[in-house]
Design a protein around this motif. Structure first.
Motif, PDB file in Angstrom:
ATOM      1  N   GLY A  96       0.870  -1.517   0.071  1.00 22.77           N
ATOM      2  CA  GLY A  96      -0.056   0.107  -0.078  1.00 22.77           C
ATOM      3  C   GLY A  96       0.857   1.300  -0.455  1.00 22.77           C
ATOM      4  O   GLY A  96       2.162   1.324   0.077  1.00 22.77           O
ATOM      5  N   PHE A  97       0.259   2.474  -0.484  1.00 25.58           N
ATOM      6  CA  PHE A  97       1.090   3.954  -0.396  1.00 25.58           C
ATOM      7  C   PHE A  97       0.525   4.678   0.895  1.00 25.58           C
ATOM      8  O   PHE A  97      -0.972   4.733   0.730  1.00 25.58           O
ATOM      9  CB  PHE A  97       0.806   4.409  -1.431  1.00 25.58           C
ATOM     10  N   LEU A  98       0.924   4.681   1.363  1.00 28.81           N
ATOM     11  CA  LEU A  98       0.699   5.092   2.881  1.00 28.81           C
ATOM     12  C   LEU A  98      -1.214   4.682   3.237  1.00 28.81           C
ATOM     13  O   LEU A  98      -2.158   4.736   3.371  1.00 28.81           O
ATOM     14  CB  LEU A  98       0.297   7.270   2.956  1.00 28.81           C
ATOM     15  N   GLY A  99      -1.062   2.991   2.961  1.00 25.79           N
ATOM     16  CA  GLY A  99      -2.470   2.283   3.646  1.00 25.79           C
ATOM     17  C   GLY A  99      -3.049   2.143   2.565  1.00 25.79           C
ATOM     18  O   GLY A  99      -4.312   1.660   2.468  1.00 25.79           O
ATOM     19  N   ALA A 100      -3.066   2.865   1.677  1.00 22.31           N
ATOM     20  CA  ALA A 100      -3.590   3.152   0.133  1.00 22.31           C
ATOM     21  C   ALA A 100      -3.822   2.316  -1.197  1.00 22.31           C
ATOM     22  O   ALA A 100      -2.686   1.899  -1.309  1.00 22.31           O
ATOM     23  CB  ALA A 100      -4.774   4.501   0.317  1.00 22.31           C
ATOM     24  N   PRO A 101      -4.301   1.604  -1.156  1.00 22.01           N
ATOM     25  CA  PRO A 101      -4.251   0.467  -2.481  1.00 22.01           C
ATOM     26  C   PRO A 101      -3.246   1.682  -3.679  1.00 22.01           C
ATOM     27  O   PRO A 101      -4.111   2.639  -3.852  1.00 22.01           O
ATOM     28  CB  PRO A 101      -5.597   0.134  -3.028  1.00 22.01           C
ATOM     29  N   VAL A 102      -2.713   1.000  -4.510  1.00 19.97           N
ATOM     30  CA  VAL A 102      -2.089   1.777  -5.677  1.00 19.97           C
ATOM     31  C   VAL A 102      -1.813   0.487  -6.953  1.00 19.97           C
ATOM     32  O   VAL A 102      -2.855  -0.403  -6.424  1.00 19.97           O
ATOM     33  CB  VAL A 102      -0.521   1.755  -5.983  1.00 19.97           C
ATOM     34  N   TRP A 103      -1.803   0.624  -7.609  1.00 22.80           N
ATOM     35  CA  TRP A 103      -1.740  -0.198  -9.101  1.00 22.80           C
ATOM     36  C   TRP A 103      -0.860  -1.928  -8.812  1.00 22.80           C
ATOM     37  O   TRP A 103      -1.549  -2.876  -9.244  1.00 22.80           O
ATOM     38  CB  TRP A 103      -1.380  -0.106 -10.518  1.00 22.80           C
ATOM     39  N   LEU A 104      -0.209  -1.823  -7.517  1.00 19.47           N
ATOM     40  CA  LEU A 104       1.117  -2.843  -7.674  1.00 19.47           C
ATOM     41  C   LEU A 104      -0.101  -3.576  -6.582  1.00 19.47           C
ATOM     42  O   LEU A 104       0.336  -5.079  -6.567  1.00 19.47           O
ATOM     43  CB  LEU A 104       1.849  -2.491  -7.085  1.00 19.47           C
ATOM     44  N   THR A 105      -0.480  -3.003  -5.650  1.00 18.23           N
ATOM     45  CA  THR A 105      -1.396  -3.571  -4.697  1.00 18.23           C
ATOM     46  C   THR A 105      -2.146  -4.592  -5.729  1.00 18.23           C
ATOM     47  O   THR A 105      -2.993  -5.207  -5.560  1.00 18.23           O
ATOM     48  CB  THR A 105      -2.373  -2.959  -3.813  1.00 18.23           C
ATOM     49  N   VAL A 106      -3.286  -3.525  -6.804  1.00 20.89           N
ATOM     50  CA  VAL A 106      -4.484  -4.554  -7.787  1.00 20.89           C
ATOM     51  C   VAL A 106      -3.474  -5.835  -8.568  1.00 20.89           C
ATOM     52  O   VAL A 106      -3.793  -6.913  -8.202  1.00 20.89           O
ATOM     53  CB  VAL A 106      -4.777  -3.795  -7.843  1.00 20.89           C
ATOM     54  N   ALA A 107      -2.395  -5.447  -8.976  1.00 19.45           N
ATOM     55  CA  ALA A 107      -1.580  -6.455  -9.196  1.00 19.45           C
ATOM     56  C   ALA A 107      -1.362  -7.624  -8.692  1.00 19.45           C
ATOM     57  O   ALA A 107      -1.177  -8.864  -8.907  1.00 19.45           O
ATOM     58  CB  ALA A 107      -0.130  -5.586 -10.324  1.00 19.45           C
ATOM     59  N   ALA A 108      -0.931  -7.011  -7.207  1.00 17.16           N
ATOM     60  CA  ALA A 108      -0.353  -8.451  -6.731  1.00 17.16           C
ATOM     61  C   ALA A 108      -1.562  -8.936  -6.332  1.00 17.16           C
ATOM     62  O   ALA A 108      -1.883 -10.333  -5.748  1.00 17.16           O
ATOM     63  CB  ALA A 108      -0.032  -7.756  -5.144  1.00 17.16           C
ATOM     64  N   SER A 109      -2.499  -9.170  -6.042  1.00 16.34           N
ATOM     65  CA  SER A 109      -4.134  -9.456  -5.573  1.00 16.34           C
ATOM     66  C   SER A 109      -4.498 -10.154  -6.994  1.00 16.34           C
ATOM     67  O   SER A 109      -5.416 -11.626  -6.825  1.00 16.34           O
ATOM     68  CB  SER A 109      -5.349  -8.297  -5.845  1.00 16.34           C
ATOM     69  N   LEU A 110      -3.999  -9.756  -8.295  1.00 17.52           N
ATOM     70  CA  LEU A 110      -4.046 -10.982  -9.106  1.00 17.52           C
ATOM     71  C   LEU A 110      -3.109 -12.273  -9.566  1.00 17.52           C
ATOM     72  O   LEU A 110      -3.359 -12.836 -10.339  1.00 17.52           O
ATOM     73  CB  LEU A 110      -4.003  -9.828 -10.719  1.00 17.52           C
ATOM     74  N   GLY A 111      -1.829 -12.074  -8.160  1.00 24.18           N
ATOM     75  CA  GLY A 111      -1.083 -13.133  -8.184  1.00 24.18           C
ATOM     76  C   GLY A 111       0.172 -12.458  -9.230  1.00 24.18           C
ATOM     77  O   GLY A 111       1.408 -13.474  -9.372  1.00 24.18           O
ATOM     78  N   ILE A 112       0.239 -11.159  -9.190  1.00 21.49           N
ATOM     79  CA  ILE A 112       1.437 -10.745  -9.925  1.00 21.49           C
ATOM     80  C   ILE A 112       2.411 -10.469  -8.493  1.00 21.49           C
ATOM     81  O   ILE A 112       2.006  -9.063  -8.000  1.00 21.49           O
ATOM     82  CB  ILE A 112       1.221  -9.802 -10.802  1.00 21.49           C
ATOM     83  N   LEU A 113       3.759 -10.290  -8.513  1.00 21.63           N
ATOM     84  CA  LEU A 113       4.173 -10.101  -7.450  1.00 21.63           C
ATOM     85  C   LEU A 113       3.504 -10.891  -5.845  1.00 21.63           C
ATOM     86  O   LEU A 113       3.262  -9.446  -5.376  1.00 21.63           O
ATOM     87  CB  LEU A 113       4.472  -8.814  -7.610  1.00 21.63           C
ATOM     88  N   ALA A 114       3.613 -12.006  -6.109  1.00 17.35           N
ATOM     89  CA  ALA A 114       3.177 -12.370  -4.854  1.00 17.35           C
ATOM     90  C   ALA A 114       3.557 -13.108  -3.811  1.00 17.35           C
ATOM     91  O   ALA A 114       5.112 -12.858  -4.275  1.00 17.35           O
ATOM     92  CB  ALA A 114       2.440 -14.316  -5.292  1.00 17.35           C
ATOM     93  N   ALA A 115       3.829 -13.237  -2.912  1.00 20.64           N
ATOM     94  CA  ALA A 115       4.709 -13.137  -1.646  1.00 20.64           C
ATOM     95  C   ALA A 115       5.897 -14.503  -2.009  1.00 20.64           C
ATOM     96  O   ALA A 115       5.809 -15.046  -2.668  1.00 20.64           O
ATOM     97  CB  ALA A 115       3.910 -14.493  -0.784  1.00 20.64           C
ATOM     98  N   GLY A 116       7.137 -13.826  -1.756  1.00 24.07           N
ATOM     99  CA  GLY A 116       8.155 -15.021  -2.730  1.00 24.07           C
ATOM    100  C   GLY A 116       8.663 -14.761  -4.010  1.00 24.07           C
ATOM    101  O   GLY A 116       9.626 -14.826  -4.128  1.00 24.07           O
ATOM    102  N   SER A 117       8.191 -13.968  -4.238  1.00 24.17           N
ATOM    103  CA  SER A 117       8.178 -13.315  -6.193  1.00 24.17           C
ATOM    104  C   SER A 117       8.414 -12.163  -6.313  1.00 24.17           C
ATOM    105  O   SER A 117       9.040 -11.252  -4.851  1.00 24.17           O
ATOM    106  CB  SER A 117       6.979 -13.396  -6.551  1.00 24.17           C
ATOM    107  N   ALA A 118       9.708 -11.519  -8.072  1.00 24.10           N
ATOM    108  CA  ALA A 118       9.941 -10.353  -8.405  1.00 24.10           C
ATOM    109  C   ALA A 118       9.203 -10.368  -9.777  1.00 24.10           C
ATOM    110  O   ALA A 118       8.651 -11.520 -10.378  1.00 24.10           O
ATOM    111  CB  ALA A 118      11.563 -10.606  -8.660  1.00 24.10           C
ATOM    112  N   LEU A 119       9.388  -9.139  -9.596  1.00 23.33           N
ATOM    113  CA  LEU A 119       8.735  -8.572 -10.995  1.00 23.33           C
ATOM    114  C   LEU A 119      10.218  -7.801 -11.438  1.00 23.33           C
ATOM    115  O   LEU A 119      10.252  -6.893 -11.089  1.00 23.33           O
ATOM    116  CB  LEU A 119       7.895  -7.371 -10.488  1.00 23.33           C
ATOM    117  N   VAL A 120      10.462  -7.719 -12.309  1.00 22.75           N
ATOM    118  CA  VAL A 120      11.205  -7.457 -13.728  1.00 22.75           C
ATOM    119  C   VAL A 120      10.718  -6.028 -14.013  1.00 22.75           C
ATOM    120  O   VAL A 120      10.283  -6.406 -15.486  1.00 22.75           O
ATOM    121  CB  VAL A 120      11.852  -8.500 -13.993  1.00 22.75           C
TER     122      VAL A 120
END
Length: 535
Positions: A96-120
């Motif tokens: 979160g950005f100061l606790g608020a969701p941003v696009w990276l938050t939504v992408a993580a909810s879709l399985g992108i940049l899940a725990a233990g992973s990386a995004l290049v």
């Protein structure tokens, strides 16, 4: 007595003044802090990119540009992303950005940049810890000073005698590309240090101060090689082939230099870990230890950026890192996951998700190449997916911040009647609307695909639909249970010289003939039906 109350009143007055001033200071600090950490404003670049890619893929696969299912697909993708945006609010640990969701938050909810992973993304890597709480950004190393280093006019390291190892600094120069400069501590009478140029201002990735001289290295791997040789040199006392262990000391087996986060996961420290073989009276002992490599000074922008909130990451990213374009594979993942999630919603009326032929890098790359100014970059991941005060995520080729979905931001009119952004090419032209609005999309990203327009089969009648149910098989309705002539068996046996015939089971069966007949009729009918249908 009156003087006492007067003094008490003055004291209370000053207490209130101090309290009021303290509150003003606290509020002022909070305002200044929040303004310094404001999330980047929404720009909907990723929203528009998703819509453009879906439109392009649909048209390339034979769907008409004005097919209303394209608009319905975008609407459903927006609803799916909105649901993720809502769920992420208040639960965006590490993302979160100061606790608020941003696009990276939504992408993580879709399985992108899940725990233990990386995004290049280009030369930037965003990784997430196994528990999902910590984000680490590895940026490209800044370009350090040394490009104008006068190699031809500085003394070169001397070659050691046959039995001596080369000194550590000389080995660093010859093997790790170390650069040597003199510092303000170098005396003019010192012919050694004064032979080197003065240490310049500017970016110094890794510097090691030796008093009158300073050694500069460019990369972390150079630092590890430098420290590894230094430990080997010290173990062997600078003698070729000498074992410190054989002489009652220790041998350096391994040296690792790496950045490690502090306990709060907010900063990174350069740490050196060593493994040595130590001589003891009872035999060799392997010791492992680590400590901060305080002898190296790390330049700005060199250490990885770590944080438990994206605001801690974004503020420390360089402009070059923020401008790194998102990999087409990442964009394809975002589109696929959102489209698949949307297609699973009840009442979905958009294009079917092509599970056997999902969106790939090959589908995204041509659009990115044709629309470099519209392609998302790293900075866009840190931007909100919705307008301020809302959680609705619009997926549309024309959506702009603080505008409604499907409205031309320039004129406030429907894109069906005014020019918009062509989702295939990024040029002006009429585009397909959203929320079920049927309009013309003038998109020609691949030319004529040579595929005929899809056609619909003839609508079946009610009789055609019900006939397979009412009349499953022609002979099935006339089937009847065949007659039989079986009789109840009455076994006879001899006991104590008498012949005994058992008939009680037949009497019992006869009493319950109707129930037994009905049960077995149903069982055999079902068995016959399964055999016929399976055939």
């Amino acid at each position: 007595m009156g003087r006492y109350y007067w003094i008490q009143g003055v004291v209370m007055f000053f207490k209130r003044v101090v309290l009021f001033a303290s509150l003003l200071c606290v509020l002022g600090l909070q305002v200044a802090h929040s303004q310094a950490l404001l999330a980047p404003a929404e720009n909907f670049v990723i929203n528009r990119a998703e819509a453009a890619i879906v439109s392009r893929v649909a048209i390339a696969r034979g769907f008409a540009a004005n097919d209303p299912r394209i608009a319905a697909t975008m609407t459903a993708m927006g609803e799916s992303s909105t649901a993720l945006n809502v769920v992420s609010t208040g639960a965006a640990i590490g993302l979160g950005f100061l606790g608020a969701p941003v696009w990276l938050t939504v992408a993580a909810s879709l399985g992108i940049l899940a725990a233990g992973s990386a995004l290049v993304a280009g030369s930037l890597t965003l990784s997430r810890s196994q528990d999902g709480h910590v984000i680490t950004a590895m940026q490209p190393l800044p370009v350090p000073v040394g490009a104008d280093y006068p190699l031809g006019s500085v003394p070169q390291p001397g070659q050691p005698v046959a039995s001596a190892m080369q000194d550590v600094i000389g080995h660093g120069v010859m093997n790790q590309g170390a650069l040597i400069y003199h510092t303000s501590l170098c005396q003019a009478s010192d012919s050694y240090c004064s032979a080197f140029p003065a240490v310049p201002t500017g970016q110094k990735n890794f510097s090691r101060d030796y008093g009158p001289i300073v050694v500069l290295l460019r990369t972390l791997s150079d630092v590890q090689a430098y420290d590894t040789y230094e430990q080997q040199f010290n173990s062997a006392s600078g003698t070729v082939g000498r074992s410190g262990y054989d002489n009652g000391g220790s041998d350096s087996l391994n040296v690792t230099v790496a950045f490690q986060p502090n306990v709060d996961n907010t900063t990174q420290t350069l740490v050196e870990a060593r493994t040595i073989k130590l001589w003891t009276p009872s035999g060799p002992q392997i010791q492992q230890s680590s400590q901060p490599a305080y002898w190296w000074t790390v330049g700005p922008g060199v250490a990885p950026v770590t944080g438990t909130d994206l605001s801690q990451i974004y503020g420390n990213l360089t402009d070059a890192s923020k401008a790194q374009p998102l990999d087409p594979m990442t964009l394809a993942q975002v589109v696929n996951q959102t489209w698949q999630s949307a297609a699973a919603q009840p009442g979905y009326q958009g294009l079917p998700f092509p599970a056997s032929q999902p969106v790939t890098t090959a589908d995204v790359q041509p659009w990115v190449a044709a629309n470099p100014s519209l392609a998302p970059n790293v900075s866009d991941l840190f931007r909100p997916a919705s307008d301020p005060g809302t959680q609705t995520v619009p997926i549309s080729p024309t959506v702009q911040p603080a505008t409604s979905v499907g409205t031309d931001p320039a004129s406030g009119t429907s894109p069906a009647s005014s020019p918009g952004i062509d989702p295939g090419t990024g040029t002006t032209g009429s585009v397909c609307g959203v929320n079920g609005v049927v309009c013309t999309m003038n998109v020609n990203v691949l030319g004529d695909p040579g595929t005929a327009s899809p056609t619909l089969e003839s609508t079946p009648t009610i009789a055609m639909i019900l006939d397979p149910i009412i009349n499953p098989l022609p002979d099935f309705k006339s089937w009847a249970v065949p007659p039989h002539g079986a009789t109840c068996p009455t076994p006879t046996f001899d006991l104590f010289g008498k012949s005994i015939t058992m008939t009680s089971q037949c009497d019992l069966a006869e009493q319950h003939r109707g129930e037994i007949y009905g049960a077995f009729l149903a069982a055999f009918s079902l068995a016959a039906l399964f055999i016929v249908l399976r055939a």
